[in-house]
Design a protein around this motif. Sequence first.
Motif, PDB file in Angstrom:
ATOM      1  N   ALA A  23      23.477  51.246  51.632  1.00  0.00           N
ATOM      2  CA  ALA A  23      23.987  50.950  52.976  1.00  0.00           C
ATOM      3  C   ALA A  23      25.264  51.751  53.178  1.00  0.00           C
ATOM      4  CB  ALA A  23      24.255  49.467  53.107  1.00  0.00           C
ATOM      5  N   GLY A  24      25.449  52.288  54.370  1.00  0.00           N
ATOM      6  CA  GLY A  24      26.630  53.087  54.664  1.00  0.00           C
ATOM      7  C   GLY A  24      26.431  54.574  54.460  1.00  0.00           C
ATOM      8  N   THR A  25      25.250  54.982  53.969  1.00  0.00           N
ATOM      9  CA  THR A  25      24.954  56.408  53.801  1.00  0.00           C
ATOM     10  C   THR A  25      24.932  57.067  55.168  1.00  0.00           C
ATOM     11  OG1 THR A  25      23.679  56.008  51.793  1.00  0.00           O
ATOM     12  CG2 THR A  25      23.233  58.060  52.953  1.00  0.00           C
ATOM     13  N   THR A  26      25.518  58.261  55.255  1.00  0.00           N
ATOM     14  CA  THR A  26      25.577  58.987  56.527  1.00  0.00           C
ATOM     15  C   THR A  26      24.385  59.934  56.661  1.00  0.00           C
ATOM     16  OG1 THR A  26      26.855  60.834  55.645  1.00  0.00           O
ATOM     17  CG2 THR A  26      28.104  58.932  56.471  1.00  0.00           C
ATOM     18  N   ALA A  27      24.190  60.430  57.876  1.00  0.00           N
ATOM     19  CA  ALA A  27      23.103  61.375  58.141  1.00  0.00           C
ATOM     20  C   ALA A  27      23.240  62.616  57.262  1.00  0.00           C
ATOM     21  CB  ALA A  27      23.098  61.759  59.618  1.00  0.00           C
ATOM     22  N   ARG A  28      24.456  63.145  57.133  1.00  0.00           N
ATOM     23  CA  ARG A  28      24.683  64.334  56.317  1.00  0.00           C
ATOM     24  C   ARG A  28      24.398  64.061  54.841  1.00  0.00           C
ATOM     25  NH1 ARG A  28      26.120  69.725  57.197  1.00  0.00           N
ATOM     26  NH2 ARG A  28      26.516  70.584  55.154  1.00  0.00           N
ATOM     27  N   GLN A  29      24.820  62.915  54.356  1.00  0.00           N
ATOM     28  CA  GLN A  29      24.576  62.565  52.958  1.00  0.00           C
ATOM     29  C   GLN A  29      23.077  62.465  52.680  1.00  0.00           C
ATOM     30  OE1 GLN A  29      26.946  58.987  52.933  1.00  0.00           O
ATOM     31  NE2 GLN A  29      28.632  59.971  51.820  1.00  0.00           N
ATOM     32  N   ALA A  30      22.331  61.861  53.591  1.00  0.00           N
ATOM     33  CA  ALA A  30      20.884  61.744  53.420  1.00  0.00           C
ATOM     34  C   ALA A  30      20.233  63.119  53.415  1.00  0.00           C
ATOM     35  CB  ALA A  30      20.286  60.865  54.521  1.00  0.00           C
ATOM     36  N   GLU A  46      26.841  74.832  57.098  1.00  0.00           N
ATOM     37  CA  GLU A  46      28.111  74.531  57.776  1.00  0.00           C
ATOM     38  C   GLU A  46      27.894  74.174  59.246  1.00  0.00           C
ATOM     39  OE1 GLU A  46      27.908  77.638  55.948  1.00  0.00           O
ATOM     40  OE2 GLU A  46      28.509  76.424  54.248  1.00  0.00           O
ATOM     41  N   SER A  47      26.947  74.849  59.895  1.00  0.00           N
ATOM     42  CA  SER A  47      26.716  74.608  61.325  1.00  0.00           C
ATOM     43  C   SER A  47      25.446  73.795  61.567  1.00  0.00           C
ATOM     44  CB  SER A  47      26.627  75.944  62.062  1.00  0.00           C
ATOM     45  OG  SER A  47      25.542  76.707  61.548  1.00  0.00           O
ATOM     46  N   LEU A  48      25.006  73.075  60.568  1.00  0.00           N
ATOM     47  CA  LEU A  48      23.778  72.312  60.641  1.00  0.00           C
ATOM     48  C   LEU A  48      23.858  71.214  61.698  1.00  0.00           C
ATOM     49  CD1 LEU A  48      21.134  72.288  58.982  1.00  0.00           C
ATOM     50  CD2 LEU A  48      22.140  70.460  57.644  1.00  0.00           C
ATOM     51  N   LYS A  49      22.814  71.083  62.492  1.00  0.00           N
ATOM     52  CA  LYS A  49      22.713  70.022  63.490  1.00  0.00           C
ATOM     53  C   LYS A  49      21.720  68.981  62.989  1.00  0.00           C
ATOM     54  CE  LYS A  49      25.202  72.282  66.504  1.00  0.00           C
ATOM     55  NZ  LYS A  49      26.605  72.102  66.450  1.00  0.00           N
ATOM     56  N   LEU A  50      22.089  67.720  63.166  1.00  0.00           N
ATOM     57  CA  LEU A  50      21.243  66.619  62.710  1.00  0.00           C
ATOM     58  C   LEU A  50      20.941  65.670  63.856  1.00  0.00           C
ATOM     59  CD1 LEU A  50      23.179  65.748  59.423  1.00  0.00           C
ATOM     60  CD2 LEU A  50      21.092  67.112  59.618  1.00  0.00           C
ATOM     61  N   GLY A  51      19.852  64.951  63.726  1.00  0.00           N
ATOM     62  CA  GLY A  51      19.501  63.935  64.712  1.00  0.00           C
ATOM     63  C   GLY A  51      18.833  62.766  64.033  1.00  0.00           C
ATOM     64  N   VAL A  52      18.742  61.673  64.748  1.00  0.00           N
ATOM     65  CA  VAL A  52      18.009  60.496  64.292  1.00  0.00           C
ATOM     66  C   VAL A  52      17.045  60.121  65.412  1.00  0.00           C
ATOM     67  CG1 VAL A  52      18.161  58.066  63.619  1.00  0.00           C
ATOM     68  CG2 VAL A  52      19.881  59.683  62.787  1.00  0.00           C
ATOM     69  N   PHE A  53      15.762  60.189  65.113  1.00  0.00           N
ATOM     70  CA  PHE A  53      14.708  59.907  66.091  1.00  0.00           C
ATOM     71  C   PHE A  53      14.895  60.703  67.387  1.00  0.00           C
ATOM     72  CE2 PHE A  53      14.446  55.890  63.576  1.00  0.00           C
ATOM     73  CZ  PHE A  53      13.165  56.095  63.085  1.00  0.00           C
ATOM     74  N   GLY A  54      15.176  62.000  67.273  1.00  0.00           N
ATOM     75  CA  GLY A  54      15.255  62.874  68.433  1.00  0.00           C
ATOM     76  C   GLY A  54      16.572  62.866  69.170  1.00  0.00           C
ATOM     77  N   LYS A  55      17.538  62.124  68.710  1.00  0.00           N
ATOM     78  CA  LYS A  55      18.844  62.074  69.365  1.00  0.00           C
ATOM     79  C   LYS A  55      19.887  62.671  68.426  1.00  0.00           C
ATOM     80  CE  LYS A  55      22.174  59.057  71.524  1.00  0.00           C
ATOM     81  NZ  LYS A  55      22.699  57.720  71.637  1.00  0.00           N
ATOM     82  N   ARG A  68      14.970  57.956  60.716  1.00  0.00           N
ATOM     83  CA  ARG A  68      14.414  59.269  60.372  1.00  0.00           C
ATOM     84  C   ARG A  68      15.451  60.323  60.740  1.00  0.00           C
ATOM     85  NH1 ARG A  68       9.891  60.299  63.791  1.00  0.00           N
ATOM     86  NH2 ARG A  68      11.347  61.350  65.155  1.00  0.00           N
ATOM     87  N   VAL A  69      16.052  60.930  59.734  1.00  0.00           N
ATOM     88  CA  VAL A  69      17.045  61.975  59.944  1.00  0.00           C
ATOM     89  C   VAL A  69      16.297  63.292  60.134  1.00  0.00           C
ATOM     90  CG1 VAL A  69      19.003  63.219  58.962  1.00  0.00           C
ATOM     91  CG2 VAL A  69      18.730  60.772  58.515  1.00  0.00           C
ATOM     92  N   GLU A  70      16.601  63.994  61.213  1.00  0.00           N
ATOM     93  CA  GLU A  70      15.951  65.261  61.515  1.00  0.00           C
ATOM     94  C   GLU A  70      16.953  66.395  61.335  1.00  0.00           C
ATOM     95  OE1 GLU A  70      15.019  64.101  65.450  1.00  0.00           O
ATOM     96  OE2 GLU A  70      13.201  63.056  64.861  1.00  0.00           O
ATOM     97  N   ILE A  71      16.571  67.391  60.570  1.00  0.00           N
ATOM     98  CA  ILE A  71      17.395  68.581  60.374  1.00  0.00           C
ATOM     99  C   ILE A  71      16.920  69.615  61.384  1.00  0.00           C
ATOM    100  CG2 ILE A  71      18.087  70.404  58.778  1.00  0.00           C
ATOM    101  CD1 ILE A  71      17.395  68.447  56.477  1.00  0.00           C
ATOM    102  N   TYR A  72      17.800  70.013  62.282  1.00  0.00           N
ATOM    103  CA  TYR A  72      17.433  70.956  63.335  1.00  0.00           C
ATOM    104  C   TYR A  72      17.756  72.385  62.927  1.00  0.00           C
ATOM    105  CZ  TYR A  72      17.260  66.705  66.156  1.00  0.00           C
ATOM    106  OH  TYR A  72      16.974  65.454  66.632  1.00  0.00           O
ATOM    107  N   ARG A  73      16.765  73.257  63.103  1.00  0.00           N
ATOM    108  CA  ARG A  73      16.978  74.681  62.851  1.00  0.00           C
ATOM    109  C   ARG A  73      17.661  75.285  64.074  1.00  0.00           C
ATOM    110  NH1 ARG A  73      12.263  77.336  63.034  1.00  0.00           N
ATOM    111  NH2 ARG A  73      11.210  75.592  63.957  1.00  0.00           N
ATOM    112  N   PRO A  74      18.418  76.376  63.885  1.00  0.00           N
ATOM    113  CA  PRO A  74      19.044  77.021  65.041  1.00  0.00           C
ATOM    114  C   PRO A  74      17.982  77.638  65.951  1.00  0.00           C
ATOM    115  CG  PRO A  74      19.504  78.253  63.025  1.00  0.00           C
ATOM    116  CD  PRO A  74      18.766  77.006  62.629  1.00  0.00           C
ATOM    117  N   LEU A  75      18.290  77.692  67.242  1.00  0.00           N
ATOM    118  CA  LEU A  75      17.375  78.315  68.194  1.00  0.00           C
ATOM    119  C   LEU A  75      17.316  79.816  67.940  1.00  0.00           C
ATOM    120  CD1 LEU A  75      18.415  76.533  71.509  1.00  0.00           C
ATOM    121  CD2 LEU A  75      16.377  76.121  70.137  1.00  0.00           C
ATOM    122  N   ILE A  76      16.137  80.395  68.119  1.00  0.00           N
ATOM    123  CA  ILE A  76      15.978  81.836  67.956  1.00  0.00           C
ATOM    124  C   ILE A  76      16.564  82.551  69.170  1.00  0.00           C
ATOM    125  CG2 ILE A  76      14.282  83.692  67.794  1.00  0.00           C
ATOM    126  CD1 ILE A  76      12.510  81.699  66.263  1.00  0.00           C
ATOM    127  N   ALA A  77      16.344  81.999  70.346  1.00  0.00           N
ATOM    128  CA  ALA A  77      16.850  82.599  71.578  1.00  0.00           C
ATOM    129  C   ALA A  77      17.457  81.500  72.443  1.00  0.00           C
ATOM    130  CB  ALA A  77      15.728  83.285  72.334  1.00  0.00           C
TER     131      ALA A  77
END
Length: 99
Positions: A23-30, A46-55, A68-77
């Motif tokens: 309990a208390g684990t953060t999105a980044r830690q997960a 360093e510039s990683l974007k994260l989300g939980v259930f699409g937010k 559900r922690v989602e790791i977002y890839r950078p946009l290509i364009a």
Amino acid sequence: MMQVEVVLALPERQELVVLQVAAGTTARQAAELSGLLARFPQLETESLKLGVFGKAVKDDAPLREHDRVEIYRPLIADPKMVRRQRAEAGKQMKKGGGH
């Protein structure tokens, strides 16, 4: 302990890791505990974007059971730039996928 999932969508496949975390684990830690960041070094951590259930969430957002922690890839364009380039080329976007 609580169960969470960490997912990463790649162009060719999706990676999903189920974790038992304290309990208390953060999105980044997960994300780090999942091992996905180590397996895919091309992700800029360093510039990683994260989300939980699409937010989108901040790295230090605490997780809840079954998140559900989602790791977002950078946009290509940049979508705004693509629209601007089309407008400059005289091509108008039409409703319904350009039909």
